[in-house]
Motif scaffolding. Sequence first.
Motif: not given
Length: 220
Positions: A24-27, A54-57, A96-97
Amino acid sequence: MLLNADFTKRVVIRPDDYQWQKSPANGVERMMLDRIGDEVARATTIVRFASNSYFDTHTHDGGEEILVLDGVFSDETGDYEAGSYLRNPIGTRHKPFTKDGCTILVKLHQFDADDKAQIKIDTKNATFLPGIAPGLSVLPLHEYGTEHAALVRWQPGTQFSAHRHWGGEEIYVIEGTFADEHGAYPQGSWLRSPHLSSHAPYTDEGCLIYVKTGHLPEAA
């Protein structure tokens, strides 16, 4: 989703078997190894982050275990280079990023509710201990109940006697080629062997593996 969800079955996935899927996260792409559930799941996954992704919090309702395979993985607590081993227990939260990209092995929703240790180990600079057979050295990572996680370094030509795994065994090959009587497993291979399975492992060229034992159920 049920993927390799029968823990009584032996599973082997080599790099040639990888099928990357978008997250679901871009990249961010995922190679799913096993999974019980949909987006929130009991899962073992190789995750590949493109640069500046990155993933959202989010909160880890079932805990999170990470081994950084390449690049630098980051969150609010710091930057973690390849070889970093992280455990974020149930209830922890982060975003995380990565700046330049990274690949991680991650296990989700597999913590005991009472296993509250938060762990950060730089395995590249840690001291390995002598193993129980010539040619083996071991870096313990975590132990709780019957569950044991470690890195094991095998020198070229090392052989280990046949043995049985109570509670199963899971292996990810970090470097080199690991082998047993069933086949050879190059860098990037993942193996999951069920409760009371047995084998006689060895390596010709040498290898470094992540090993977890005693954590698999006795039935599906």
